[in-house]
Design a protein around this motif. Structure first.
Motif, short mmCIF file in Angstrom:
data_model
loop_
_atom_site.label_atom_id
_atom_site.label_comp_id
_atom_site.label_asym_id
_atom_site.label_seq_id
_atom_site.Cartn_x
_atom_site.Cartn_y
_atom_site.Cartn_z
N LYS A 253 -21.61 0.07 0.98
CA LYS A 253 -20.86 1.32 1.10
C LYS A 253 -19.50 1.11 0.43
O LYS A 253 -18.95 2.02 -0.20
CB LYS A 253 -20.68 1.68 2.58
N TYR A 254 -18.98 -0.10 0.58
CA TYR A 254 -17.74 -0.47 -0.10
C TYR A 254 -17.67 -1.98 -0.11
O TYR A 254 -18.30 -2.64 0.72
CB TYR A 254 -16.53 0.11 0.65
N ASN A 255 -16.93 -2.54 -1.05
CA ASN A 255 -16.72 -3.98 -1.00
C ASN A 255 -15.34 -4.35 -1.51
O ASN A 255 -14.67 -3.56 -2.17
CB ASN A 255 -17.83 -4.74 -1.73
N ILE B 95 -14.89 1.55 7.76
CA ILE B 95 -15.77 2.17 6.77
C ILE B 95 -17.24 1.94 7.14
O ILE B 95 -18.06 2.86 7.05
CB ILE B 95 -15.47 1.61 5.35
N ARG C 157 -21.97 -4.00 -5.69
CA ARG C 157 -21.26 -2.71 -5.76
C ARG C 157 -22.21 -1.52 -5.52
O ARG C 157 -21.88 -0.64 -4.73
CB ARG C 157 -20.55 -2.58 -7.11
#
Lengths: 162, 579
Positions: free
Chosen positions: B126-128, B147, B122
Motif C-alpha cells: 500500500k506504501y513503502n 496507513i 512498490r
C-alpha cells in the motif's frame, strides 16, 4: 480520447516512479510527462498527457488519487484551460533558405537562441496545434536535433471543474 | 537520552501494542536482533523461511484484526517476502514488514545482499519507505501502522539501512499522524445511500453480495440486520465467507466459478444487486457483460478504484461498509416495511429455494475411497463449526469454501486474490498465536503443503497445535481438473509422482503424523488430532484422485453456464457407449 491530467504530489524521491509504475503496471500509456517544483518546495506539479476511453481515464484518475503521495488530481478535459509546450529545434537550412527560415520562426513567435555557421536553434512555445504546425514546417529544412518539454496546463480564471 | 534506531524500532512497536513479531535474522539487521535478545514484552517467532514469516504475520492479522509485524534481512531475506506481501495486498491485509538494507553509503553499489526492495515492492505494497535518517524512524513507523490499518488496509514495508538501525537519536513518539495526501473516505454520500435504500425497498428480486470488506470493516452485525430487515438472500465471495452466517436460512453460500447453483442463478436473475465490500473479481463475475445483466447494481466499497473497474455500477457508494450500512438501515427503517412488499420478497425466496432443491451443493459418497468433500464435512461436523480454517490454493480451497459453513468473521483465512499455494500452513501458525486455545485447521493439498512444509519446525518449537488436513490425491488437483475438462486429459506435469510420506515428515520434525486411507478412518483420525493440544498434527487423507470441484463455471463463461457432476458422468457414459 486525449486527456491532460495534472497531479500535485509530495516532492519526495520515488514519487515519479510510483506514478509511472501505476501507468505501466496497468497498461496505461503516458504520451508526455513534465514535472517541476511548485511555489511550495515540498510539492511537485506533474502534467501527464494520456489517452483512453472514459472508463480508463476514470480508473487513471482514481488510481492516482489513491496513491498516498498524491495530493490532488485535475483532469483538464473537464476544465476551461490554457496549455503550453516548448520545443527546441536545431535546424540546418541551405544557405539560400536561411532568411526565409528566420521569417518563419518569427511567424511562430520563435526565438533564435543559438546560431552556428550551418544551424539555427529555434525556441517555440505554444499549444499542441501550433507546435505541430511548426514541427511540420521545420521538417522540410532538415531538423538536426529536437527536444520538447511536454505539456503544462492551467485552468482559466473563474472556470471551475465541471 | 539518545537511543539507537534498533531500540527506537522496538520501542515504537510497543507503542503500537505489538505482541508478536515474525521473522528471520541476517547480517544487516543484527542491531535489531540484538535489542530483541532481552525483549520480554514482545515475542519473536523465528520461522524457517521469510515467506513463512510473512504469511504468518498475515494469518495473525486476518485472525485478530490487528496489524501483523515481520522483520527480515536485506537482499534474499527481503525478496523472499514478495509473494507474501503481494498476497496481503490483493486481500487487503494490514501488516508492516521491516526489511534490513545495506548501509546508506553502499545503496546502489550492488553491495553484498543488496536488493532494491522498495522498488520491487512498490506495486504490491500500500506504501513503502526507505528510511534515510534515524530521526525520521519513529514518525515513519507511526505512519506505516496508520496507513496499513486504515482505509482499505494493506501491507506497508519499511526498508532500514544498517546505519539507520545503528544510528542514535532522541526517541519522540509522534502523538498524531498527519499525512495531508491520505484521507480515506469513511462516510458514504447520504443522497446515494437514501437512493439505494429506496430502490432496495422496491426491488422484486434483490440479492446481497457480501465480500471481504464486511469482515475488515467489522460490519457482520449490520449486514445481518440488513438482510433480515429486507428478507434478502445473501451470497458471499470467497473473501466474504463468515461475514454473514453460512448456516443462516438467507445464506446462499459462495457465488462465482465454484459457487452454488442457486447463488449464481439468484444473481443472474436479480433485478437489484448490492455488492458490499466486494471488488467484482473475474472469478466472481465470469463473463462481465452477461453478469447480472438485468439488475441495477449498488456498490459499496471504501476503495473508489474498485467501483466501475470490472462491472457497470448504477449507485456507487464510497465509504466504510459499517458506517454506510448503519446509515442505510436508518433510512430503511424510516421508509418502513410495506405490506405488499413481504409477499414479493417471499416469492423471490421461494424461487431461490426451488433452485436450491433442484441442484444442491453435493457430492457422491463412496464407502471404499475417501471423498475429499467428506473430509471437509467431517471437519465441520466434529468441530461443530467452531474452528479457524486456513487453506492452501486449488481444489482443497474450494472444497473448504463449499462444505464448511462459516458463521463468524475472521474464521476463514485463504489467499483469495493472488491464489498463493503455501499460504495456509504458515497463516495457521499466525492465527494460532493470535487465538491460543482455538482449534486452527489448515485444509491443504499434497502439492501446496510442500511449499512451506519447513514451518513444521516453527509450529513444533512454539508448541502450536495447528492441524493440517492434507487432501492427498497425488496430483495438483485443480490443474489436473482443468486438464481433464479442457485439455483432453493430457495431464502435463500435474502428477506429483513422488509424494512424501507425510506421517514420517511430521514425525521427522517432532510433530504428530496420522493417516486415513478408508472412509471409516476419517472420523477417528480427526478426533485423535483434535485432542492434541501441544503439537502440530499432519493428517494424511488419501482421497479419490478423480474427484473434481463442482459446480464449475468454465473460464470466460457467464456464471449461470455451470457444469455439474452428474452431467459430466452422463457425457462420460455416452462416450463409452460410442466406443
Amino acid at each position: 480520447m486525449r486527456h491532460i491530467i495534472s497531479v500535485l504530489v509530495e516532492n519526495k524521491f520515488g514519487v515519479l516512479s510510483r506514478i509511472s509504475g501505476l501507468f505501466s503496471g496497468r497498461g496505461f500509456n503516458i504520451e508526455s510527462l513534465s514535472v517541476g517544483e511548485t511555489i511550495d518546495p515540498t510539492v511537485s506539479f506533474m502534467t501527464i498527457v494520456t489517452t483512453g476511453d472514459d472508463q480508463i481515464i476514470e480508473q487513471i484518475t482514481k488510481q492516482l488519487n489513491k496513491l498516498i503521495d498524491v495530493i490532488k488530481v485535475i483532469d483538464f478535459m473537464d476544465v476551461e484551460h490554457v496549455e503550453r509546450e516548448m520545443v527546441l529545434a536545431k535546424v540546418a537550412p541551405k544557405k539560400e533558405d536561411r532568411a526565409e527560415l528566420l521569417r518563419l520562426a518569427e511567424i511562430f513567435r520563435g526565438r533564435i537562441i543559438d546560431s552556428g555557421s550551418t544551424t539555427y536553434t529555434i525556441e517555440v512555445t505554444g499549444d499542441e496545434k501550433k507546435i505541430a504546425a511548426f514541427v511540420e514546417l521545420m521538417k522540410s529544412y532538415g531538423i538536426k536535433e529536437f527536444a520538447r518539454t511536454g505539456k503544462v496546463a492551467m485552468a482559466r480564471e473563474g472556470k471551475k471543474q465541471r | 537520552m539518545k537511543i539507537s534506531g534498533a531500540e527506537i524500532l522496538v520501542e515504537s512497536l510497543k507503542k503500537e501494542g505489538v505482541k508478536h513479531i515474525f521473522g528471520y535474522p541476517g547480517g544487516v539487521v543484527l542491531n535489531i536482533f540484538d535489542v530483541l535478545y532481552n525483549e520480554k514484552d514482545i515475542k519473536f517467532i523465528l520461522t524457517r523461511h521469510e515467506q513463512g514469516a510473512i504469511h504468518a504475520a498475515d494469518g495473525y492479522a486476518r485472525a485478530s484484526g490487528k496489524v501483523g509485524v515481520a522483520i527480515v534481512t536485506s537482499g534474499p531475506g527481503a525478496t523472499n517476502t514478495v509473494t507474501g506481501i503481494a498476497t496481503a495486498s490483493m486481500d487487503s491485509v494490514p501488516f508492516v514488514v521491516f526489511s534490513g538494507q545495506v548501509p546508506t553509503m553502499l545503496i546502489g553499489n550492488d553491495a553484498f545482499q543488496e536488493a532494491d526492495i522498495v522498488g520491487i515492492t512498490r506495486p504490491c505494497t500500500k506504501y513503502n519507505y526507505l528510511v534515510k535518517d534515524v530521526k525520521d524512524l519513529a514518525r515513519i513507523i507511526r505512519e506505516a501502522f496508520h496507513i496499513a490499518s486504515t482505509g482499505r488496509p494493506g501491507p506497508v514495508l519499511i526498508d532500514m539501512p544498517k546505519d539507520v538501525s545503528a544510528g542514535k537519536t532522541d526517541f519522540e513518539w509522534p502523538q498524531h499522524v498527519h499525512i495531508k495526501s491520505y484521507n480515506p473516505t469513511y462516510e458514504g454520500n447520504k443522497r446515494m445511500i437514501r437512493q439505494a435504500a429506496h430502490e432496495m425497498i422496491h426491488a422484486k428480486r434483490l440479492v446481497i453480495m457480501a465480500g471481504g470488506g464486511v469482515i475488515i470493516s467489522d460490519a457482520s452485525k449490520e449486514l445481518k440486520e440488513l438482510a433480515e430487515f429486507l428478507n434478502a438472500p445473501v451470497t458471499m465471495t470467497l473473501m466474504g465467507l463468515g461475514g454473514f452466517p453460512g448456516s443462516h436460512s438467507l445464506s446462499m453460500g459462495m457465488l462465482g466459478m465454484h459457487g452454488t447453483y442457486y447463488a449464481n442463478m439468484a444473481v443472474q436473475n436479480s433485478d437489484l444487486l448490492i455488492g458490499i465490500g466486494v471488488r467484482f473479481d473475474d472469478r466472481v463475475t465470469g463473463k462481465t457483460n452477461s453478469f447480472a445483466a438485468n439488475a441495477r447494481i449498488i456498490h459499496i466499497d471504501i476503495d473508489p478504484t474498485s467501483i466501475r473497474k470490472n462491472v457497470r455500477v448504477d449507485i456507487p457508494i464510497v465509504g466504510d461498509v459499517k458506517r454506510v450500512l448503519r446509515e442505510m438501515l436508518k433510512d430503511l427503517k424510516e421508509e418502513g416495511k410495506k405490506k405488499q412488499w413481504s409477499a414479493i420478497k417471499k416469492a423471490w425466496l421461494k424461487q431461490i429455494d426451488k433452485w436450491r432443491k433442484e441442484k444442491p451443493l453435493s457430492y457422491t459418497y463412496d464407502n471404499k475411497v475417501i471423498k475429499p468433500e467428506f473430509v471437509v464435512e467431517k471437519i465441520y461436523e466434529l468441530s461443530e463449526g467452531d474452528a479457524i480454517i486456513c487453506t492452501e490454493v486449488g481444489q482443497n480451497q474450494m472444497w473448504a469454501a463449499q462444505f464448511f459453513k462459516y458463521d463468524k468473521p475472521r474464521r476463514w483465512l485463504s489467499s483469495g486474490g493472488l491464489g498463493t499455494m503455501g499460504y495456509g500452513f504458515p497463516a495457521a501458525i499466525g492465527a494460532q498465536l493470535a487465538s491460543p486455545g482455538q482449534l486452527v485447521i489448515d485444509i491443504a493439498g499434497d502439492g501446496s503443503i510442500q511449499m512451506n512444509v519447513q514451518e513444521l519446525a516453527t509450529a513444533v518449537i512454539n508448541k502450536l497445535p495447528v492441524k493440517v488436513a492434507i487432501l492427498n490425491n497425488g496430483y495438483l488437483g485443480m490443474v489436473r481438473q482443468w486438464q481433464e475438462l479442457f485439455f483432453n486429459e493430457r495431464y502435463s506435469h500435474s502428477r506429483l509422482d513422488v509424494v512424501p510420506d507425510f506421517v514420517k515428515v511430521a514425525e521427522a520434525y517432532g510433530a504428530i503424523g496420522l493417516r486415513a486411507s478408508k472412509p471409516e478412518e476419517v472420523e477417528p483420525v480427526l478426533k485423535k488430532a483434535f485432542k492434541i493440544k501441544d503439537k502440530p498434527v499432519f493428517m494424511d487423507f488419501v482421497v479419490d484422485w478423480r474427484e473434481k470441484v463442482y459446480p464449475m463455471v468454465p473460464a470466460g463463461a457467464a456464471i449461470d453456464e455451470m457444469i455439474f457432476e452428474e452431467e459430466e458422468t452422463k457425457t462420460e457414459k455416452k462416450l463409452k457407449a460410442v466406443k
